[in-house]
Design a protein around this motif. Structure first.
Motif, PDB file in Angstrom:
ATOM      1  N   CYS A   1      -8.298   2.449  12.656  1.00 47.24           N
ATOM      2  CA  CYS A   1      -8.076   3.248  11.450  1.00 47.24           C
ATOM      3  C   CYS A   1      -9.323   3.240  10.568  1.00 47.24           C
ATOM      4  N   TYR A   2      -9.876   2.042  10.342  1.00 51.81           N
ATOM      5  CA  TYR A   2     -11.065   1.909   9.494  1.00 51.81           C
ATOM      6  C   TYR A   2     -12.261   2.640  10.096  1.00 51.81           C
ATOM      7  N   THR A   3     -12.408   2.579  11.403  1.00 50.66           N
ATOM      8  CA  THR A   3     -13.537   3.239  12.060  1.00 50.66           C
ATOM      9  C   THR A   3     -13.556   4.730  11.753  1.00 50.66           C
ATOM     10  N   VAL A   4     -12.399   5.367  11.811  1.00 48.93           N
ATOM     11  CA  VAL A   4     -12.318   6.805  11.544  1.00 48.93           C
ATOM     12  C   VAL A   4     -12.558   7.094  10.066  1.00 48.93           C
TER      13      VAL A   4
ATOM     14  N   ALA B   1      -7.896  -5.231   7.408  1.00 50.96           N
ATOM     15  CA  ALA B   1      -6.574  -4.767   6.972  1.00 50.96           C
ATOM     16  C   ALA B   1      -6.392  -4.951   5.469  1.00 50.96           C
ATOM     17  N   ALA B   2      -6.810  -6.091   4.929  1.00 47.14           N
ATOM     18  CA  ALA B   2      -6.690  -6.328   3.487  1.00 47.14           C
ATOM     19  C   ALA B   2      -7.519  -5.327   2.698  1.00 47.14           C
ATOM     20  N   SER B   3      -8.664  -4.927   3.242  1.00 45.97           N
ATOM     21  CA  SER B   3      -9.492  -3.928   2.566  1.00 45.97           C
ATOM     22  C   SER B   3      -8.805  -2.574   2.541  1.00 45.97           C
ATOM     23  N   LEU B   4      -8.210  -2.184   3.652  1.00 45.50           N
ATOM     24  CA  LEU B   4      -7.501  -0.906   3.702  1.00 45.50           C
ATOM     25  C   LEU B   4      -6.351  -0.882   2.703  1.00 45.50           C
ATOM     26  N   ALA B   5      -5.744  -2.035   2.438  1.00 46.17           N
ATOM     27  CA  ALA B   5      -4.630  -2.116   1.495  1.00 46.17           C
ATOM     28  C   ALA B   5      -5.087  -2.365   0.062  1.00 46.17           C
ATOM     29  N   GLY B   6      -6.397  -2.572  -0.160  1.00 47.08           N
ATOM     30  CA  GLY B   6      -6.927  -2.788  -1.499  1.00 47.08           C
ATOM     31  C   GLY B   6      -6.569  -4.128  -2.109  1.00 47.08           C
TER      32      GLY B   6
ATOM     33  N   VAL C   1      -1.775   5.973   9.378  1.00 47.13           N
ATOM     34  CA  VAL C   1      -1.754   4.588   9.848  1.00 47.13           C
ATOM     35  C   VAL C   1      -2.104   3.631   8.706  1.00 47.13           C
ATOM     36  N   ARG C   2      -3.058   4.043   7.878  1.00 48.68           N
ATOM     37  CA  ARG C   2      -3.414   3.210   6.723  1.00 48.68           C
ATOM     38  C   ARG C   2      -2.193   3.005   5.826  1.00 48.68           C
TER      39      ARG C   2
ATOM     40  N   THR D   1     -16.418  -3.964   2.004  1.00 51.12           N
ATOM     41  CA  THR D   1     -15.733  -2.726   2.370  1.00 51.12           C
ATOM     42  C   THR D   1     -14.693  -2.976   3.451  1.00 51.12           C
ATOM     43  N   GLY D   2     -15.042  -3.834   4.418  1.00 42.70           N
ATOM     44  CA  GLY D   2     -14.095  -4.197   5.464  1.00 42.70           C
ATOM     45  C   GLY D   2     -14.143  -5.676   5.797  1.00 42.70           C
TER      46      GLY D   2
END
Length: 498
Positions: free
Chosen positions: A316-319, A442-447, A390-391, A187-188
């Motif tokens: 960003c991920y935390t929220v 960061a790579a996870s947030l960008a898929g 931000v994501r 996930t992260g």
């Protein structure tokens, strides 16, 4: 000749020629040895028990459920599917029909799903043998696999240290060779992180390439079923089996991926994110720089790039994670399934409160409360919507770099080798996550597809490097990862000695 690293773990290992480390090696061995189904199942039953005793890698041993006549038919050549009798393990947040799926939580200690996750079913259909469900941080909310109702997972290379998380049980299962490969969820960074600490390949496919049906969710928009193996080629094999559209998962992509980039090293341009090249990281980044230099020596072009918003990825991920947790955990109320408290019969609301207090650990409860706060009407703009914006900026950074500058990014996975359980437990869960996921989230947030490849040892502990590729360039990423693997030959040089 391989350097054998001996620990208490391997000195007490069962005395058998099994287990082995790669799918090809396994298939060759069983064809040559003419093993019986019972001998094969018993060998892996012993190794599952051993991995559990030494590293607490499993939440359940499923070797007793393996259909011996079916296995014997495969071994006799009556049926030879792609993964013929290859043993694998699955993180305990993937549903398996008629077997407890607990997410390492008291809340689901007796939950038996009525269906099997798509990725697991595809592996079973390919002939693989499921030997066990693996331990993890409760509901995958951790980065060390220490926050489990069933106790902490320890690292097979040194059982005084963490295996990484949240998929630490799957990593320990493969590192200890009680399974040839294992599934985790990333996930992260929850597969790449423990892969680095346990000397494994940890591959997170592009979001949407692999079905999430049957994976109990953490963050719906970043959860990806991911793969632990000893070698990159096995990661590719498993990916080929589990990837593809699934009518049961609307997030699965149905369109073909774009044309693959040229993966010959002399055609590959490698990016080094300059935001990571700062003084406080210097003690940990020597291996990262050495990989860049070696790739350059073998023909790749290595250039600095900028990901200016990556420093905000953790916040960003935390929220976003807490917001999804608040939503996803609402289903656990003690009414339809899962743990139900008997501590209060004052009212339904009191029963809900008691059930959730007993069933969830402090980490899960904390994220639920944070997510509910972020989603309050007065808070949404300041937290949830701001994090979503931000994501988008983080995604745009990657898009710009891959469209105009480089083909692949080379990054660290973690700050170094696995910390000891003692030092790791001194940090609160939020601080643990911020440190462990710094290079991966960061790579996870960008898929994006990302992979950890083992490259070296620091003392007696392994270290990995991370590669990140453009969205849907999974086979290109695996090709480049194989180049890195061939340059370092980690598993030809280092072994746990089983």
């Amino acid at each position: 000749m391989a350097t054998t690293v001996r620990t208490a773990f391997v000195r007490n290992a069962p005395n058998t020629r099994l287990p082995l480390t790669s799918i090809a090696q396994f298939l060759s061995h069983i064809n040559q040895e003419r093993l019986s189904a019972l001998n094969l199942i018993e060998a892996y039953h012993q190794h599952v028990q051993h991995a559990q005793a030494e590293s607490n890698a499993y939440t359940s041993d499923l070797t007793v459920n393996i259909d011996a006549p079916q296995v014997q038919a495969m071994l006799d050549g009556l049926s030879q599917p792609r993964l013929m009798a290859v043993p694998f393990a699955v993180k305990d947040n993937f549903c398996v029909q008629e077997n407890i799926t607990s997410c390492a939580s008291l809340m689901l200690q007796d939950f038996v799903p009525a269906y099997t996750a798509t990725v697991v079913q595809r592996l079973l259909n390919a002939g693989a043998l499921l030997v066990g469900k693996t331990n993890m941080d409760e509901f995958a909310m951790g980065s060390g696999s220490i926050d489990s109702w069933r106790g902490a997972v320890t690292n097979p290379w040194d059982t005084t240290r963490i295996a990484g998380g949240s998929s630490g049980g799957s990593a320990a299962a493969v590192a200890s060779r009680s399974a040839i490969f294992a599934l985790g969820s990333d996930t992260g960074g929850s597969v790449r992180n423990p892969a680095s600490y346990c000397g494994l390949v940890g591959y997170k496919p592009s979001y949407g390439h692999v079905s999430r049906h049957g994976l109990i969710p953490l963050v719906n928009s970043t959860d990806v079923p991911a793969i632990f193996t000893h070698v990159v080629e096995d990661a590719r094999t498993v990916y080929d089996v589990i990837a593809g559209p699934d009518a049961k998962d609307s997030t699965c992509l149905t369109t073909p991926p774009p044309p693959q980039r040229d993966s010959k090293l002399n055609k590959v341009k490698v990016g080094i994110p300059q935001e990571l090249n700062v003084p406080e990281y210097q003690p940990y980044l020597g291996f990262w720089r050495s990989v860049a230099e070696r790739l350059e020596e073998h023909g790749a072009e290595v250039v600095p790039v900028s990901l200016p918003h990556s420093e905000y990825a953790n916040a960003c991920y935390t929220v976003l994670c807490a917001c999804d947790v608040a939503s996803n955990m609402a289903r656990y109320d003690g009414v339809e399934f899962g743990h139900r408290s008997t501590a209060s019969d004052v009212s339904t609301n009191a029963m809900y409160a008691a059930t959730r207090h007993e069933g969830f650990n402090e980490v899960v409860r904390g994220r639920i409360l944070a997510g509910n706060f972020f989603l309050l009407k007065r808070s949404q703009q300041e937290y949830f919507l701001y994090a979503a914006k931000v994501r988008r900026l983080i995604v745009q950074d990657f898009t710009k770099v891959f469209d105009k500058e480089v083909d692949v990014l080379c990054m660290p996975v973690t700050f170094g080798v696995a910390p000891t359980l003692e030092e790791f437990k001194k940090l609160d869960n939020r601080t643990q996550q911020e440190l462990q996921d710094l290079f991966t989230v960061a790579a996870s947030l960008a898929g994006l597809p990302a992979i950890s490849v083992p490259i070296a040892m620091e003392g007696h502990l392994p270290v990995g490097i991370q590669l990140v590729a453009p969205n849907r360039q999974d086979n290109f990423l695996l090709d480049v990862a194989q180049h890195v693997e061939s340059l370092y030959k980690f598993h030809e040089k280092f072994s746990l000695g089983l």
